[in-house]
Design a protein around this motif. Structure first.
Motif, PDB file in Angstrom:
ATOM      1  N   THR A   6      -1.396 -13.347  10.958  1.00 49.70           N
ATOM      2  CA  THR A   6      -1.472 -13.391  12.421  1.00 49.70           C
ATOM      3  C   THR A   6      -0.121 -13.072  13.037  1.00 49.70           C
ATOM      4  O   THR A   6      -0.036 -12.308  14.013  1.00 49.70           O
ATOM      5  CB  THR A   6      -1.941 -14.783  12.888  1.00 49.70           C
ATOM      6  N   ARG A   9       0.520  -9.337  12.658  1.00 51.25           N
ATOM      7  CA  ARG A   9      -0.299  -8.578  13.604  1.00 51.25           C
ATOM      8  C   ARG A   9       0.273  -8.676  15.014  1.00 51.25           C
ATOM      9  O   ARG A   9       0.353  -7.683  15.731  1.00 51.25           O
ATOM     10  CB  ARG A   9      -1.732  -9.130  13.568  1.00 51.25           C
ATOM     11  N   TRP A  12       3.323  -6.471  15.286  1.00 55.11           N
ATOM     12  CA  TRP A  12       2.969  -5.055  15.449  1.00 55.11           C
ATOM     13  C   TRP A  12       2.447  -4.761  16.852  1.00 55.11           C
ATOM     14  O   TRP A  12       2.733  -3.722  17.444  1.00 55.11           O
ATOM     15  CB  TRP A  12       1.942  -4.626  14.400  1.00 55.11           C
ATOM     16  N   ARG A  13       1.673  -5.668  17.401  1.00 56.23           N
ATOM     17  CA  ARG A  13       1.166  -5.499  18.769  1.00 56.23           C
ATOM     18  C   ARG A  13       2.325  -5.466  19.767  1.00 56.23           C
ATOM     19  O   ARG A  13       2.342  -4.645  20.682  1.00 56.23           O
ATOM     20  CB  ARG A  13       0.203  -6.624  19.127  1.00 56.23           C
TER      21      ARG A  13
END
Length: 117
Positions: A6, A9, A12-13
């Protein structure tokens, strides 16, 4: 393990969002269209020569803006024409090769120019 996935992710977002923002603001910050000389893609002129011409033109234009009360001649005007137009003397007395020289910038005060003639 799920916590790590999480976090990765989300990282990266965030990186993607920052990239989009940089691209968006970069497009907004483009300089205005300029009339500086460019180099044609198929030109055989070296890049540094093209860049040098553009730099000379930009410097000359900026000099004119910063000295609005002066008469400014840029490197497009021959010494013969500068002497004649600025009333510095008899341009015919210049040697032939000197008449063709073009100084980068020559400036003369308008007040001084008005006094001479």
């Amino acid at each position: 393990m799920e916590k790590h996935a999480t976090r990765a992710r989300n990282t990266w977002r965030l990186a993607g969002l920052l990239l989009v923002l940089v691209v968006a603001f970069g497009a907004q910050a483009a300089p205005p269209i300029s009339r500086l000389p460019g180099r044609e893609p198929d030109s055989k002129e070296p890049w540094d020569a093209s860049l040098g011409k553009a730099a000379h033109l930009a410097i000359g234009r900026q000099y004119r803006v910063q000295h609005p009360t002066n008469v400014v001649f840029l490197d497009t005007v021959s010494l013969y024409n500068i002497v004649r137009r600025a009333r510095l003397g008899d341009p015919q007395r210049l040697a032939e090769f000197v008449k063709l020289l073009r100084p980068d910038i020559y400036t003369r005060s308008r007040a001084l120019l008005d006094q001479t003639g």
